[in-house]
Design an enzyme around this catalytic site. Sequence first.
Site, PDB file in Angstrom:
ATOM      1  N   SER A  42       7.351  -3.114   6.346  1.00 56.52           N
ATOM      2  CA  SER A  42       6.019  -3.166   5.780  1.00 56.52           C
ATOM      3  C   SER A  42       5.268  -4.393   6.315  1.00 56.52           C
ATOM      4  O   SER A  42       5.269  -4.647   7.513  1.00 56.52           O
ATOM      5  CB  SER A  42       6.113  -3.165   4.251  1.00 56.52           C
ATOM      6  N   ASP A 196       5.804   3.872   4.577  1.00 62.14           N
ATOM      7  CA  ASP A 196       6.169   2.453   4.527  1.00 62.14           C
ATOM      8  C   ASP A 196       7.664   2.324   4.247  1.00 62.14           C
ATOM      9  O   ASP A 196       8.178   2.887   3.287  1.00 62.14           O
ATOM     10  CB  ASP A 196       5.353   1.795   3.408  1.00 62.14           C
TER      11      ASP A 196
END
Length: 274
Positions: A42, A196
Amino acid sequence: MDFDFDQLVFSGGGIRCFWHGGFLSEAGDTLALSPQRISGVSGGALSAAAWIGRRERDLLMLMSEAFRINDANYAAGRSNFTPHQEIYRAVVETTLDKAAIEQIAQGPDYQIFLSCPPPHLTPGTSAFLYGVLYKLDQAVRSSPHLAWPKKWGLQRLCVDARQAARDGQLIDLICAAATIPPVFNVPCWQGDRVLDGGMLDKAPLPEPDQGRTFVLLTSRYDNLPQDTRLAYVQPSREVAADKIDFSDASKVTRTWEQGEADARTWLAEQGDRS
C-alpha cells in the site's frame, strides 16, 4: 537491541506512512540499516521506494504541497469524484525521478505486495467484501497480519519491484499497490485484477523470509507476533494523518514530526536496555 537486520518491512497505512519517513530520518544513522530484502505494501510501497531512492524529504515536500493546493476530498470530473488517484500518481511520478529509479533498480531486493480477489467477483463486489472483512479483522484481532480476507479467497501477489524499476513499470506498480476503493479505481497488474495488498496483510514479510526483520508500522496493534526474529516499531499514539484525507497538509508534516519524536524515544529506550 542488536541493530543488524537482514530485512526491512514498510507497512501500509496511506498517508499515515509519513510516520516511516520521520522515524527513519531520526533513527536511520543509529540503525545503519543495510537490509538484504525490503518489502512494502500500500502506501508503504512508496515509503520503501523513497527510502531506497533517497527521496524521503522530496516526498514529504511534494505531498505536502499537493495537499496545500487541494482543499477538498471531493472533485467533480475526477476519478470516482475524488482527486486522490490523480494527486497520488503525480506525486509518485515527480518524487521518483530517473536517478531514484536507477538507484532502486540497482539496490537491494525490493518486493511490493498486492492482493488478488477471485476472478468471479466483480471489482465492486470484491472491493466491498474485502473492505468489510479487513475492517472487521482489524477491529477484532488487532494484528497487522490479517486472517479473515485470506479465508474468504483473497490471494497474495508478490511483485519484484526492482525488476519493475528496470522495466520502466515501477510508477505503475506503486500506484497499483495503493488503491483503496472507492476513492481509487480497481486496477490490473499484468492481467490480474488487484486490490491494495494491505487488505490481506498490513506488514507482509519478504519472500523468502530469512533472518532478523525490522518492521515499521503506522498504527498501534494489541497483538503483535512474539518472535525474536521480528522487531516491530509502532507509533506511540494515533498519528495525525488520516489514511485518505488529501486536503490537509499539516497532517502530513505532523505525522512526520511524530515519527521523529517516536524515534528519539525508541532510541532512548534501547539505550536504557543495553
